[in-house]
Every structure is written in structure tokens, then in C-alpha cells.
Scaffold this motif. Structure first.
Motif, PDB file in Angstrom:
ATOM      1  N   VAL A 286      -4.836  -4.659  -4.220  1.00  0.00           N
ATOM      2  CA  VAL A 286      -5.603  -4.609  -5.472  1.00  0.00           C
ATOM      3  C   VAL A 286      -5.315  -5.872  -6.274  1.00  0.00           C
ATOM      4  N   PRO A 287      -6.264  -6.782  -6.393  1.00  0.00           N
ATOM      5  CA  PRO A 287      -6.005  -8.071  -7.037  1.00  0.00           C
ATOM      6  C   PRO A 287      -5.418  -7.961  -8.439  1.00  0.00           C
ATOM      7  N   HIS A 288      -5.850  -6.974  -9.212  1.00  0.00           N
ATOM      8  CA  HIS A 288      -5.372  -6.866 -10.589  1.00  0.00           C
ATOM      9  C   HIS A 288      -4.011  -6.192 -10.696  1.00  0.00           C
ATOM     10  N   LEU A 289      -3.461  -5.724  -9.579  1.00  0.00           N
ATOM     11  CA  LEU A 289      -2.141  -5.096  -9.598  1.00  0.00           C
ATOM     12  C   LEU A 289      -1.134  -5.807  -8.697  1.00  0.00           C
ATOM     13  N   ALA A 290      -1.601  -6.621  -7.763  1.00  0.00           N
ATOM     14  CA  ALA A 290      -0.706  -7.243  -6.787  1.00  0.00           C
ATOM     15  C   ALA A 290       0.391  -8.064  -7.453  1.00  0.00           C
ATOM     16  N   TRP A 291       0.113  -8.644  -8.621  1.00  0.00           N
ATOM     17  CA  TRP A 291       1.104  -9.459  -9.306  1.00  0.00           C
ATOM     18  C   TRP A 291       2.335  -8.659  -9.719  1.00  0.00           C
ATOM     19  N   THR A 292       2.202  -7.351  -9.859  1.00  0.00           N
ATOM     20  CA  THR A 292       3.341  -6.530 -10.285  1.00  0.00           C
ATOM     21  C   THR A 292       4.416  -6.450  -9.211  1.00  0.00           C
TER      22      THR A 292
ATOM     23  N   ALA B  71       5.629  -6.844   7.322  1.00  0.00           N
ATOM     24  CA  ALA B  71       6.290  -5.826   6.502  1.00  0.00           C
ATOM     25  C   ALA B  71       7.095  -6.455   5.375  1.00  0.00           C
ATOM     26  N   ALA B  72       7.637  -7.654   5.604  1.00  0.00           N
ATOM     27  CA  ALA B  72       8.492  -8.296   4.603  1.00  0.00           C
ATOM     28  C   ALA B  72       7.736  -8.639   3.327  1.00  0.00           C
ATOM     29  N   ARG B  73       6.421  -8.799   3.425  1.00  0.00           N
ATOM     30  CA  ARG B  73       5.631  -9.113   2.231  1.00  0.00           C
ATOM     31  C   ARG B  73       5.761  -8.023   1.173  1.00  0.00           C
ATOM     32  N   TYR B  74       6.083  -6.822   1.595  1.00  0.00           N
ATOM     33  CA  TYR B  74       6.081  -5.695   0.671  1.00  0.00           C
ATOM     34  C   TYR B  74       7.484  -5.214   0.303  1.00  0.00           C
ATOM     35  N   THR B  75       8.524  -5.952   0.731  1.00  0.00           N
ATOM     36  CA  THR B  75       9.881  -5.485   0.451  1.00  0.00           C
ATOM     37  C   THR B  75      10.206  -5.512  -1.039  1.00  0.00           C
ATOM     38  N   PHE B  76       9.704  -6.506  -1.757  1.00  0.00           N
ATOM     39  CA  PHE B  76       9.922  -6.550  -3.202  1.00  0.00           C
ATOM     40  C   PHE B  76       9.249  -5.349  -3.857  1.00  0.00           C
ATOM     41  N   GLY B  77       8.074  -5.002  -3.378  1.00  0.00           N
ATOM     42  CA  GLY B  77       7.383  -3.822  -3.893  1.00  0.00           C
ATOM     43  C   GLY B  77       8.141  -2.548  -3.582  1.00  0.00           C
ATOM     44  N   VAL B  78       8.694  -2.446  -2.366  1.00  0.00           N
ATOM     45  CA  VAL B  78       9.495  -1.271  -2.007  1.00  0.00           C
ATOM     46  C   VAL B  78      10.690  -1.153  -2.937  1.00  0.00           C
ATOM     47  N   TYR B  79      11.337  -2.270  -3.202  1.00  0.00           N
ATOM     48  CA  TYR B  79      12.497  -2.269  -4.104  1.00  0.00           C
ATOM     49  C   TYR B  79      12.110  -1.746  -5.488  1.00  0.00           C
ATOM     50  N   LEU B  80      10.970  -2.175  -5.989  1.00  0.00           N
ATOM     51  CA  LEU B  80      10.551  -1.788  -7.336  1.00  0.00           C
ATOM     52  C   LEU B  80      10.027  -0.361  -7.407  1.00  0.00           C
TER      53      LEU B  80
ATOM     54  N   ALA C 215      10.711   8.833   1.149  1.00  0.00           N
ATOM     55  CA  ALA C 215      10.696   7.741   0.174  1.00  0.00           C
ATOM     56  C   ALA C 215      10.371   6.396   0.805  1.00  0.00           C
ATOM     57  N   LEU C 216      10.966   6.088   1.960  1.00  0.00           N
ATOM     58  CA  LEU C 216      10.763   4.761   2.546  1.00  0.00           C
ATOM     59  C   LEU C 216       9.309   4.531   2.967  1.00  0.00           C
ATOM     60  N   PRO C 217       8.705   5.379   3.798  1.00  0.00           N
ATOM     61  CA  PRO C 217       7.310   5.092   4.190  1.00  0.00           C
ATOM     62  C   PRO C 217       6.333   5.197   3.026  1.00  0.00           C
ATOM     63  N   LEU C 218       6.597   6.114   2.092  1.00  0.00           N
ATOM     64  CA  LEU C 218       5.681   6.245   0.961  1.00  0.00           C
ATOM     65  C   LEU C 218       5.777   5.037   0.036  1.00  0.00           C
ATOM     66  N   ALA C 219       6.991   4.539  -0.212  1.00  0.00           N
ATOM     67  CA  ALA C 219       7.155   3.341  -1.043  1.00  0.00           C
ATOM     68  C   ALA C 219       6.513   2.138  -0.366  1.00  0.00           C
ATOM     69  N   LEU C 220       6.673   2.031   0.958  1.00  0.00           N
ATOM     70  CA  LEU C 220       6.048   0.930   1.692  1.00  0.00           C
ATOM     71  C   LEU C 220       4.526   1.041   1.641  1.00  0.00           C
ATOM     72  N   GLY C 221       4.007   2.247   1.807  1.00  0.00           N
ATOM     73  CA  GLY C 221       2.564   2.438   1.744  1.00  0.00           C
ATOM     74  C   GLY C 221       1.996   2.118   0.370  1.00  0.00           C
ATOM     75  N   LEU C 222       2.688   2.543  -0.673  1.00  0.00           N
ATOM     76  CA  LEU C 222       2.234   2.242  -2.031  1.00  0.00           C
ATOM     77  C   LEU C 222       2.281   0.752  -2.314  1.00  0.00           C
TER      78      LEU C 222
ATOM     79  N   ALA D  43       1.955  -1.640  -0.093  1.00  0.00           N
ATOM     80  CA  ALA D  43       0.835  -2.242   0.629  1.00  0.00           C
ATOM     81  C   ALA D  43      -0.484  -1.988  -0.093  1.00  0.00           C
ATOM     82  N   LEU D  44      -0.643  -0.784  -0.653  1.00  0.00           N
ATOM     83  CA  LEU D  44      -1.866  -0.457  -1.382  1.00  0.00           C
ATOM     84  C   LEU D  44      -1.986  -1.291  -2.648  1.00  0.00           C
ATOM     85  N   ILE D  45      -0.899  -1.410  -3.400  1.00  0.00           N
ATOM     86  CA  ILE D  45      -0.911  -2.234  -4.618  1.00  0.00           C
ATOM     87  C   ILE D  45      -1.202  -3.690  -4.266  1.00  0.00           C
ATOM     88  N   GLY D  46      -0.637  -4.155  -3.153  1.00  0.00           N
ATOM     89  CA  GLY D  46      -0.864  -5.533  -2.742  1.00  0.00           C
ATOM     90  C   GLY D  46      -2.308  -5.845  -2.431  1.00  0.00           C
TER      91      GLY D  46
END
Length: 387
Positions: free
Chosen positions: A358-364, A300-309, A344-351, A353-356
Motif C-alpha cells: 500500500v503506497p500510502h502506508l509502506a513508509w511506516t 523476506a528480509a524486506r519485511y523484517t523491519f515491519g515484523v519487528y514493529l 504471531a510470526l506468519p501473521l506479522a510477516l503477512g501484515l 507484506a500487505l502494508i508494503g
């Protein structure tokens, strides 16, 4: 990272996940204008203000600690030169920052249209100073200040390395926060243009937040050298006591918010209680490093930066749905806060994970190379002669 080090860092990942949840909780506990429900009764404000006080066990300062702790690890392992490290940080922080600045600068038009201030916001977007503030101060959204501020703080890593050699220097965080508070009090007491004040206040924050770097480098040094199980238990107990003491110190801030429906200015010990809380929580988790942490925390920690953003966009969309459905007139503040957080929390986490995926979006969200870096790498491979 070696397997042994990876296993030892699960406590760190658990802290990151809890901190991400705390940030979402903080931003879920206000009305649609970011206020502590001034039009509600005191009894209706109890749960939102209580949840806000719990959410502030985390905060963006906690993410500064995480990033600076990892910076200490990288500096210790790779010994990069100043230019190399600066370029690395710029690619890691400022490139995603530019993407999300453009995203939120335009995304806010949706909420502005719903709440009836789209013409004023469009007028702001047409001004150069607005975009300069977006990119220098992170004003495109309330949480975007984190990335440019972290980049500026990271430039002071040669100073922070002192604390890696002499961990006692980590206590200087108290002094840097005090100096920052004193300087900001002066800046808010004089009559200057608000935007100029914003730039000067941000400058004081950068210098003040270097103290988090000193603390993070000191903690990394202690952790790297190894903390025996018995001493870790003492750290956890001591940190827990100090967390409760810091929470007690913040009550003069939350009390007026409860009674008046307006957030007061942090001053004196409630100021220090708030800004030292992330360090104390971090120490509490570090003291729990020998606990039986599940490896799911690291996933789950892999996506915490994404959740923050991502989470502010999710919260805005939730608020728009509530306003347009008419529920804003009937739902209680407590129910609004609980519903907003639970969505907000589960949806942000799910998004994230989904972005992560996608190779062309994971960098964001910091999970992969940019498309142009990937293309450059492919070209390098093609140029390598085959035998």
C-alpha cells in the motif's frame, strides 16, 4: 546496489530474517504479564525458558548491528556531511517512530480494557510526562525504544568511522558494554525517581551501544575488502564456538528463571554473553557468505523491519483472544508459547507484506516515501518545463 554486491549480501538478509523470528520468539515466551510463568511448576516452565534462551540468540541488539552495518555502507559509498546524514536518519527513523508511537499509545487501550486497568492507563495518557517518555524513550510499547536509541547512536558515526579505518577497534564493544553495565549498576543502586533513572539509563545505553557501531563498521570494512572462502570458513567455525561459549555464560540467567519463575538481573559473564551474542551470530552468518543462500531470504528480509514493529500488536490480539475465550485457564505454558509464536510470526510477516503493497502506508515500515514526500515530488515534476 550493484548485482555483485546484492548477491554477496544474501547472508545478511538471511541473518535479518532469523533475527526477526528470534525477536518474535522472545516476546512469545512469557505469560500475559511478561513473566516466565511464576505460577507454573518447574517442569511446565522448561519449554518456555528453553525457547526464550534460543530466541535471545537474536534481540534488538542484533537489529542495531544490522542498521549500523548498513549505515557504514552508506557512509562509505556517499560520504554525506553530518547535517545531511542526520536529516536522512531522522526521516528514515523518527517519522515512522512517531506514527507507531501514536498507534501503540492508543492500541494499548484495548489490552488495558480487557485486563481491567483501562482507567489507570487513561489517567497516564492524560499526563504530559507520559507522552514525553513515549517519544523520547519509546515507552509506548516494549520494543519501541529501538528507533530513538538507534537515531541517537547514529549521531556518533564520525567516531565509528575510526573502526572502518582500523578494524581492530571493533573489539572496543567489550569495553563499552562493561562501562555501560558499571554505570547502570550505580544508577540502580541510588534512590532517584524511576522516570529520571530511565532517562539516565537510556543515556548510558546510547554511549554503550556505540560499541555496536564500532563493531559494525569494522566488520563492514573487512567484508568490503573481501574475505577469501577459506578464511570465511574459519570465521564461521570460530564464531560457532564463541556462540556456544556465550550461550553457556547465559545459563546463570536462565537457571533462576526456570527454578523461580522470575528473571534475575544480568550480571558478570551472563551479561556479556547476552550482549555479545548478536555480534557472534552476525560473524557466523558473515562466515557463511559463500553458502548457497536462496534469494527468497532477500525477499523476506524486506519485511523484517515491519515484523519487528508489528508483532507486539499481533501478540496482544492473540492474548486477548485467548483470555476472552477462557483458554488461558486450561492451556499449558508450553502450548501457549508455541501457539502464540506460530500465530504471531506468519501473521506479522503477512501484515508487513500487505502494508508494503500500500503506497500510502509502506513508509511506516521503511518501504517507501511518505505521502507528503510523494506529493512534493509530483509537484516538482509538474514544475519542470517541457520542451
Amino acid at each position: 546496489m550493484s548485482t555483485s554486491l546484492s548477491q554477496r549480501m544474501v547472508w545478511f538478509d538471511a541473518n535479518r530474517v532469523c533475527a526477526a523470528a528470534g525477536v518474535v520468539l522472545i516476546h512469545s515466551t512469557t505469560d500475559f504479564a511478561g513473566r516466565p510463568f511464576p505460577d507454573a511448576s518447574i517442569s511446565e516452565r522448561v519449554i518456555p525458558v528453553l525457547l526464550r534462551s534460543i530466541g535471545e540468540f537474536s534481540g534488538s541488539e542484533m537489529f542495531f548491528l544490522f542498521s549500523l552495518f548498513l549505515l557504514a555502507q552508506r557512509i562509505d559509498r556517499h560520504r554525506p556531511g553530518f547535517r545531511e546524514q542526520t536529516v536522512f536518519q531522522a526521516k528514515r527513523l523518527l517519522v515512522p517512530f512517531a506514527f507507531w508511537t501514536l498507534f501503540y499509545g492508543l492500541f494499548r487501550l484495548i489490552k488495558a480494557d480487557v485486563q481491567g486497568y483501562a482507567p489507570q492507563y487513561l489517567a497516564e495518557l492524560s499526563q504530559l510526562k507520559t507522552w514525553v517518555a513515549f517519544f523520547l524513550l519509546g515507552k509506548s510499547q516494549y520494543h519501541m525504544h529501538f528507533l530513538p536509541t538507534l537515531f541517537a547512536i547514529s549521531l556518533f558515526y564520525p567516531v565509528m568511522r575510526l573502526a572502518m579505518r582500523y578494524p581492530m577497534l571493533g573489539v572496543l564493544l567489550f569495553a563499552t558494554l562493561g562501562a555501560m553495565n558499571h554505570a547502570q549498576g550505580f544508577l540502580y543502586s541510588i534512590d532517584i525517581a524511576p522516570l529520571v533513572r530511565d532517562y539516565l539509563v537510556r543515556l548510558t545505553k546510547i554511549f554503550g551501544y556505540v560499541g555496536y557501531g564500532l563493531a559494525a563498521f569494522a566488520l563492514y570494512s573487512l567484508w568490503k575488502d573481501g574475505i577469501p572462502r577459506g578464511e570465511a570458513r574459519l570465521i564461521r567455525r570460530g564464531a560457532l564456538y564463541l556462540v556456544l561459549l556465550a550461550y553457556l555464560a547465559t545459563l546463570p540467567f536462565f537457571g533462576p528463571a526456570l527454578m523461580t519463575g522470575a528473571f534475575p538481573v544480568r550480571a558478570s559473564w551472563d551479561y556479556f554473553g547476552h550482549f555479545l551474542m548478536p555480534l557472534l551470530i552476525f560473524c557466523m552468518f558473515m562466515g557463511s557468505q559463500y553458502a548457497s543462500w536462496s534469494p527468497r531470504w532477500s525477499i523476506a528480509a524486506r519485511y523484517t523491519f515491519g515484523v519487528y514493529l508489528i508483532h507486539p500488536a499481533v501478540i496482544d490480539l492473540f492474548d486477548i483472544a485467548v483470555i476472552q475465550s477462557g483458554l488461558s485457564q486450561s492451556v499449558s505454558p508450553a502450548m501457549l508459547v508455541l501457539l502464540r509464536f506460530s500465530v504471531a510470526l506468519p501473521l506479522a510477516l503477512g501484515l508487513a507484506a500487505l502494508i508494503g503493497r500500500v503506497p500510502h502506508l509502506a513508509w511506516t515500515i521503511g518501504l517507501g516515501p511518505t505521502p507528503w514526500a510523494r506529493l512534493a515530488r509530483r509537484n516538482e515534476i509538474k514544475l519542470v518545463p517541457t520542451t
